[in-house]
Design a protein around this motif. Structure first.
Motif, PDB file in Angstrom:
ATOM      1  N   GLU A   1      -2.626   5.086   2.237  1.00 55.07           N
ATOM      2  CA  GLU A   1      -3.668   5.418   1.278  1.00 55.07           C
ATOM      3  C   GLU A   1      -4.478   4.166   0.963  1.00 55.07           C
ATOM      4  O   GLU A   1      -4.076   3.044   1.282  1.00 55.07           O
ATOM      5  CB  GLU A   1      -3.041   5.983  -0.002  1.00 55.07           C
TER       6      GLU A   1
ATOM      7  N   LYS B   1       0.845  -1.180   0.000  1.00 52.33           N
ATOM      8  CA  LYS B   1       0.000   0.000   0.000  1.00 52.33           C
ATOM      9  C   LYS B   1       0.886   1.237   0.000  1.00 52.33           C
ATOM     10  O   LYS B   1       1.944   1.243   0.631  1.00 52.33           O
ATOM     11  CB  LYS B   1      -0.926   0.022   1.218  1.00 52.33           C
ATOM     12  N   ARG B   2       0.429   2.258  -0.700  1.00 48.10           N
ATOM     13  CA  ARG B   2       1.157   3.519  -0.680  1.00 48.10           C
ATOM     14  C   ARG B   2       0.950   4.209   0.664  1.00 48.10           C
ATOM     15  O   ARG B   2      -0.130   4.194   1.236  1.00 48.10           O
ATOM     16  CB  ARG B   2       0.675   4.435  -1.813  1.00 48.10           C
TER      17      ARG B   2
ATOM     18  N   ASP C   1       0.890   7.521   3.307  1.00 48.06           N
ATOM     19  CA  ASP C   1       0.514   8.928   3.275  1.00 48.06           C
ATOM     20  C   ASP C   1       1.766   9.777   3.064  1.00 48.06           C
ATOM     21  O   ASP C   1       2.883   9.368   3.401  1.00 48.06           O
ATOM     22  CB  ASP C   1      -0.172   9.334   4.580  1.00 48.06           C
TER      23      ASP C   1
END
Length: 215
Positions: free
Chosen positions: A82, A71-72, A74
């Motif tokens: 995100e 997951k990317r 913040d």
């Protein structure tokens, strides 16, 4: 986007967590090693990573596979994530000679979902310093991933502290000079891949380094 928006991370992550991960490593069978990692892997990505590596210590060949669910992060680079996630992975073939030259060929799925391969060539010197370069190319289109021209770069890795020629974890610092931030042909920047831990355990390396051990 993968790395083309890295400027926003730099601007908003002045007080950040560069990486924070937990690793498990072990052996499943003769010459077969495994790894499971979880946490914050780099400036932009966190998640789970798994890896298998087969390496026979009697020769310089190795083959490995890696799968990452990510997951990317913040932009402030703390603990927030995100909503977007991605799946990446690769198959890698390694060939290292007693002279310290290492050739690696990788093929698989990059962070943006594009498919392609990487060729990496480097040399380890007697003092433990490794210098190399790589070239990566994927099927990412101009519209989706910002171009299909090869991603390339050079790097140097310098070990810290006393060197031990039989392999195993050692602290090091690395510097890389690469193209401008882009989205195609991008790999996860992971600190604990298995090859770095077991590559020193081979007969060719021992034969090459033995004079330094006994002197």
């Amino acid at each position: 986007m993968v790395r083309s928006d890295v400027k926003r991370f730099i601007e908003n992550g002045r007080t950040s967590i560069p990486y924070l991960q937990a690793d498990w490593r072990g052996g499943f069978a003769p010459h077969l090693y495994g790894r499971v990692s979880a946490g914050i892997f780099e400036q932009i990505y966190a998640g789970l990573s798994t890896e298998l590596l087969y390496r026979n210590p009697d020769d310089g060949w190795s083959v490995g596979g890696e799968l990452n669910w990510l997951k990317r992060r913040d932009e402030d680079q703390l603990f927030g994530l995100e909503g977007r996630d991605s799946l990446s992975g690769e198959i890698s073939l390694y060939r290292e000679w007693a002279s310290g030259v290492l050739a690696v060929v990788r093929a698989g799925r990059f962070l943006a979902g594009d498919w392609g391969g990487t060729v990496d060539l480097s040399r380890r010197f007697d003092n433990g310093v490794r210098i190399g370069g790589y070239l990566a190319l994927s099927d990412g289109s101009d519209r989706e991933f910002g171009g299909t021209s090869p991603d390339k770069g050079v790097y140097i890795t310098i070990p810290l502290g006393e060197l031990w020629p039989f392999g195993g974890p050692r602290r090091s610092v690395s510097t890389e000079l690469t193209d401008l931030a882009r989205d195609s042909a991008q790999r996860l920047r992971l600190n604990s891949r298995l090859y770095d831990y077991v590559a020193g355990i081979n007969r060719q390396r021992i034969d090459s380094d033995w004079p330094q051990i006994v002197n």
